[in-house]
Scaffold this motif. Structure first.
Motif, short mmCIF file in Angstrom:
data_model
loop_
_atom_site.label_atom_id
_atom_site.label_comp_id
_atom_site.label_asym_id
_atom_site.label_seq_id
_atom_site.Cartn_x
_atom_site.Cartn_y
_atom_site.Cartn_z
N ALA A 49 0.85 -1.20 0.00
CA ALA A 49 0.00 0.00 0.00
C ALA A 49 0.88 1.24 0.00
O ALA A 49 0.88 2.06 0.93
N ARG A 50 1.68 1.36 -1.05
CA ARG A 50 2.62 2.47 -1.16
C ARG A 50 2.40 3.18 -2.48
O ARG A 50 1.72 2.66 -3.36
N PRO A 51 3.01 4.36 -2.67
CA PRO A 51 2.83 5.08 -3.93
C PRO A 51 3.20 4.21 -5.13
O PRO A 51 4.21 3.51 -5.13
N ALA A 55 9.47 1.94 -5.98
CA ALA A 55 10.01 0.65 -6.41
C ALA A 55 9.02 -0.47 -6.12
O ALA A 55 8.80 -1.37 -6.95
N TYR A 56 8.40 -0.41 -4.93
CA TYR A 56 7.42 -1.45 -4.58
C TYR A 56 6.25 -1.42 -5.55
O TYR A 56 5.75 -2.46 -6.00
N GLY A 57 5.78 -0.21 -5.91
CA GLY A 57 4.66 -0.09 -6.83
C GLY A 57 5.00 -0.63 -8.21
O GLY A 57 4.20 -1.34 -8.84
N ARG A 58 6.18 -0.28 -8.71
CA ARG A 58 6.60 -0.76 -10.03
C ARG A 58 6.74 -2.28 -10.04
O ARG A 58 6.33 -2.96 -10.99
N ASN A 59 7.32 -2.83 -8.96
CA ASN A 59 7.47 -4.28 -8.88
C ASN A 59 6.12 -4.98 -8.80
O ASN A 59 5.92 -6.05 -9.39
N LEU A 60 5.19 -4.37 -8.05
CA LEU A 60 3.85 -4.96 -7.93
C LEU A 60 3.17 -5.01 -9.29
O LEU A 60 2.63 -6.04 -9.70
N ARG A 61 3.20 -3.89 -10.02
CA ARG A 61 2.54 -3.85 -11.33
C ARG A 61 3.17 -4.87 -12.28
O ARG A 61 2.46 -5.62 -12.97
N ALA A 62 4.50 -4.92 -12.31
CA ALA A 62 5.17 -5.86 -13.21
C ALA A 62 4.84 -7.30 -12.84
O ALA A 62 4.59 -8.14 -13.71
N GLY A 63 4.81 -7.58 -11.53
CA GLY A 63 4.51 -8.93 -11.09
C GLY A 63 3.11 -9.37 -11.45
O GLY A 63 2.88 -10.51 -11.89
N VAL A 64 2.15 -8.47 -11.28
CA VAL A 64 0.75 -8.80 -11.61
C VAL A 64 0.61 -9.09 -13.09
O VAL A 64 0.01 -10.08 -13.52
#
Length: 405
Positions: A49-51, A55-64
């Motif tokens: 639950a971060r912007p 880095a966390y957001g970019r990794n989340l989007r790529a992973g999904v």
């Protein structure tokens, strides 16, 4: 890079035929489904639950997107092993480990995201009026997808942890070598190496020298966990203890690890003077082996400084003993031992005859008789302050040497 194949899921499941256009339809919906899955993961997994631009957001989007793509690829061709996408999750797992984070957040995201993605894509399959057998098979493919990416992430995480652990051990080994090398040690150099070794630089340290004990490598684990820098391969084995005078945690780990193994704890020194503590601890350990210091248990050098000082230069000590105690060479061996014992007790008690008698458990008259003999042997030297100091040192060395026999 080898990504382990998943266990417990068939590599090529016998999936009933699916409509040829289903994979294309699902792929067309992939971006919209990815948006909803990403939102659900952010809602249910606090770590994500971060912007979105971080880095966390970019990794989340790529992973999904990667996981959904893998699922659709399996729909299009169940024989596809998804190697490239599994490699992506392998790297995601490695990244979590290298950042010092737990794998729990990534695994939670996979569970939450996988379930929500299946709900969305399963709804599409139902709207197409697909046979229940086909829908069930698609569910198996969804499970297989989540399983594959989770396996890949776990493998990457484990590999990075292993490498990180090995590298951390090497860095701490180099740090220990620096701290214990002869010559001056710069605090700045210590701080630089300590940062890479994830070792908080303490104000003071002490070095412990241990008696060799083959095949007991496991004992360094609780010590390392307590913050000690450990080298069980050196001779003698040694460890550097941070803030030894106030480390209750180390004391418990130390007791657990030794299991009765003889050890000598050097004096507490500044962190840049650890080599001095090692030299003294090593000397003490050698004296323990000879019986000069207690052979068993843990010897704290701070409690035996005078003995360690005496044995700092043994040839010189022997010359002193021979010169100062030469008058005793004129009497028999048995008489010599009694006179030496009496003289040391007399010097240490401030020439108080009753105290000597109590210390030696003999009659005061016996003490006076022996003192008369000593007066004949040593003369006025017994009352010379410098000679008395030499006598104390030589007689102390003589009593310690007798303990060895």
């Amino acid at each position: 890079m080898a990504v382990p194949a998943p266990h417990g899921v068939p590599d090529r499941p016998d999936t009933p035929p699916v409509p040829p256009d289903l994979a294309k339809l699902l792929r067309d919906q992939l971006a919209a489904v990815a948006d909803q899955v990403e939102e659900e993961v952010r809602r249910q997994v606090p770590e994500y639950a971060r912007p979105a631009d971080g880095a966390y957001g970019r990794n989340l989007r790529a992973g999904v997107v990667q996981a959904l793509t893998l699922f659709v690829d399996h729909v299009a061709d169940p024989r596809d092993d998804g190697g490239a996408i599994a490699a992506t999750y392998y790297e995601l797992g490695r990244g979590e480990a290298l950042e010092g984070r737990s794998l729990d957040a990534l695994q939670s995201a996979l569970r939450v995201g996988g379930l929500h993605a299946w709900r969305l894509m399963g709804r599409t399959a139902e709207e197409l009026g697909l046979d229940s057998t086909v829908v069930a098979a698609l569910g198996e493919l969804a499970f297989r997808t989540v399983h594959e990416v989770a396996q890949a992430a776990a493998a990457g995480y484990a590999e990075a942890q292993l490498r990180s652990s090995d590298e951390l051990e090497r860095r701490r080994g180099r740090l220990l070598d620096l701290l214990l090398e002869d010559g001056p040690v710069a605090l700045e150099a210590v701080q630089d190496l300590a940062h890479g070794a994830r070792w908080p630089v303490p104000r003071t340290v002490a070095v412990v020298a241990l008696a060799a004990a083959p095949d007991r490598r496991e004992e360094d684990r609780p010590l390392a966990a307590a913050g000690a820098l450990v080298d069980m391969e050196s001779r003698p084995p040694r460890m550097l203890v941070p803030d030894p005078d106030g480390s209750g945690r180390f004391g418990r780990a130390f007791t657990l690890a030794l299991r009765g193994r003889p050890a000598a704890i050097g004096p507490t020194v500044a962190v840049t003077e650890a080599a001095q503590s090692l030299r003294i601890a090593t000397r003490a350990l050698g004296l323990m082996g000879r019986g000069v210091l207690p052979r068993q248990g843990v010897v704290r050098c701070a409690d035996h400084l005078s003995t360690l000082l005496l044995y700092g230069d043994e040839p010189l000590l022997e010359r002193l003993r021979e010169r100062v105690l030469a008058p005793l060479d004129t009497v028999s061996a048995g008489q010599r031992d009694r006179l030496a014992e009496t003289l040391l007790a007399w010097l240490l008690s401030g020439s108080n005859v009753p105290d000597v008698a109590v210390r030696l458990h003999i009659h005061p008259q016996t003490v006076r008789y022996r003192l008369r003999q000593l007066e004949k042997l040593f003369g006025d030297a017994l009352h010379d302050p410098e000679t008395r100091l030499d006598l104390i040192l030589a007689l102390r060395a003589e009593s310690l040497r007798a303990r060895q026999n």
